[in-house]
Design an enzyme around this catalytic site. Structure first.
Site, short mmCIF file in Angstrom:
data_model
loop_
_atom_site.label_atom_id
_atom_site.label_comp_id
_atom_site.label_asym_id
_atom_site.label_seq_id
_atom_site.Cartn_x
_atom_site.Cartn_y
_atom_site.Cartn_z
N ASN A 1 0.67 -1.25 0.01
CA ASN A 1 -0.12 0.20 -0.11
C ASN A 1 0.86 1.18 0.15
OD1 ASN A 1 0.77 -0.54 2.64
ND2 ASN A 1 -1.09 0.57 3.65
N ASP B 1 2.43 -6.01 11.30
CA ASP B 1 1.70 -4.70 10.88
C ASP B 1 2.38 -3.59 11.14
OD1 ASP B 1 -0.08 -3.41 9.36
OD2 ASP B 1 -1.66 -3.73 10.68
O1 DOR Z 1 -3.33 0.67 10.87
C1 DOR Z 1 -2.97 0.42 9.87
N1 DOR Z 1 -1.96 0.80 9.18
N2 DOR Z 1 -3.68 -0.86 9.29
C2 DOR Z 1 -3.44 -0.86 8.03
O2 DOR Z 1 -4.16 -1.87 7.36
C3 DOR Z 1 -2.60 -0.15 7.15
C4 DOR Z 1 -1.17 0.30 8.32
C5 DOR Z 1 -0.56 1.46 7.36
O3 DOR Z 1 -0.33 1.34 6.29
O4 DOR Z 1 -0.16 2.54 8.01
ZN ZN Z 2 -1.06 -3.51 7.43
#
Ligand code: DOR
Ligand code: ZN
Length: 333
Positions: A40, A240
């Site tokens: 992402n 994460d």
């Molecule tokens: O808290 C989050 N941050 N959840 C996610 O799914 C993406 C992530 C981010 O890219 O900062």
């Molecule tokens: Zn994530």
């Protein structure tokens, strides 16, 4: 007292790009043999060629002893040829973000079970790819993961040869669904094992614990702990860890993401030890992932010793979990 871990893996990691990548990636490659790298970015990593370029930038920072397992952002660009190219290049992961549910997910999927996506799931299944899902809807914030379950179950039932990962499980009610299908598995973060809503907003609001899916109730945390502490083979560690600059956390419109990379293994060791579960740490961070995802991480022996670890206040402008505090395990040099 020391603790030896053979090739620990972080199966969900955000490294970003450019200066941020250079700042945060070494913190993970010092602890892990391999990690699943989230796609992402802005714009997202959609094609094999973009993923290979990104992988090269990661390798330039981390060296060869760290395997970045690349993932492609799920979408209509995943044609049969694109999937074949990914396989050919050794890329086996795709990450599905429902549109708008989290950081940098604007290009995510709006109608998950539409005909076109069903065809992509079929092609992924035929190619032996792995589908990682951010399993949340846009509904009421505490029910988002739960209300995604019917979609998750539909995909799991209809594509029984497709390996599906429910990412960063946060809700106790998800666990039995992940356990009930032979082709479904889950990742669990450090922060969902450590914190509840009380830590996020029970006293002063702590923006550094704001993430998606959000931390939930004590009973959710306890259920997640039970599966992690038992070394349950359906679940593995995915931090994460998601770095945002302090200025983007300590403000209105705070970005979602917990940065845990600097403390991942020491904090896990402390948590597992405090609950008499140190014997299951290796299953959770080393053994389960290679079996679930079908890969061999590079050989990397990581040692921790029982000694005070003073966590820095900031890592290049990013605030880590336990910033300014100390942990009881430290990484050996
Ligand atoms: O808290 C989050 N941050 N959840 C996610 O799914 C993406 C992530 C981010 O890219 O900062
Ligand atoms: Zn994530």
């Amino acid at each position: 007292m020391t603790l030896t871990l053979n090739s620990p893996c972080d199966m969900h990691l955000h490294l970003r790009d450019g200066a941020m990548l250079e700042n945060v990636a070494p913190l993970s490659s010092a602890q892990f043999a391999a990690a699943v790298i989230m796609p992402n970015l802005l714009p997202p990593v959609c094609t094999t060629s973009e993923a290979l370029d990104y992988q090269a930038r990661i390798r330039a920072v981390c060296g060869e002893s760290f395997l970045p397992l690349m993932s492609l952002f799920f979408g209509a660009h995943l044609t049969k040829d694109e999937i074949a190219a990914a396989k050919q290049a050794g890329i086996r992961l795709t990450k599905l973000y429902p549109q708008g549910v989290t950081t940098n997910s604007d290009k995510g999927v709006s109608a998950i079970l539409c005909e076109q996506n069903l065809q992509i799931f079929e092609m992924l299944q035929d190619a032996g790819m792995i589908l990682c899902i951010h399993s949340e809807t846009n509904g009421f914030v505490l029910e988002r993961e739960h209300s995604f379950l019917p979609i998750f179950v539909e995909i799991a039932r209809n594509f029984p040869r497709l390996t599906i990962i429910m990412e960063h499980i946060s809700d106790a009610r998800s666990l039995k669904f992940v356990e009930s299908f032979p082709n479904t598995f889950g990742t669990i973060t450090l922060h969902h094992l450590l914190f509840t809503l009380d830590d996020l907003l029970g006293s002063a609001l702590n923006p550094h614990l704001f993430c998606k899916p959000c931390v939930k109730l004590p009973r959710d945390m306890r259920a997640l702990r039970r599966v992690a502490f038992s070394g349950n083979p359906k679940f593995c560690f995915g931090s994460d860890s998601a770095p945002h600059l302090r200025t983007h956390k300590e403000c209105a419109q705070c970005g979602a993401g917990v940065f845990s990379a600097p403390v991942a293994l020491p904090a896990l060791a402390e948590l597992f030890e405090n609950h008499g579960a140190l014997q299951s740490l290796s299953a959770f961070v080393c053994e389960n992932a290679p079996r679930i995802y079908g890969f061999t991480p590079p050989q990397k022996v990581v040692r921790l010793r029982k000694a005070r670890f003073d966590v820095a206040a900031e890592y290049g402008g990013v605030v880590s979990l336990f910033a300014g505090k100390s942990l009881s395990w430290i990484l050996c040099d």
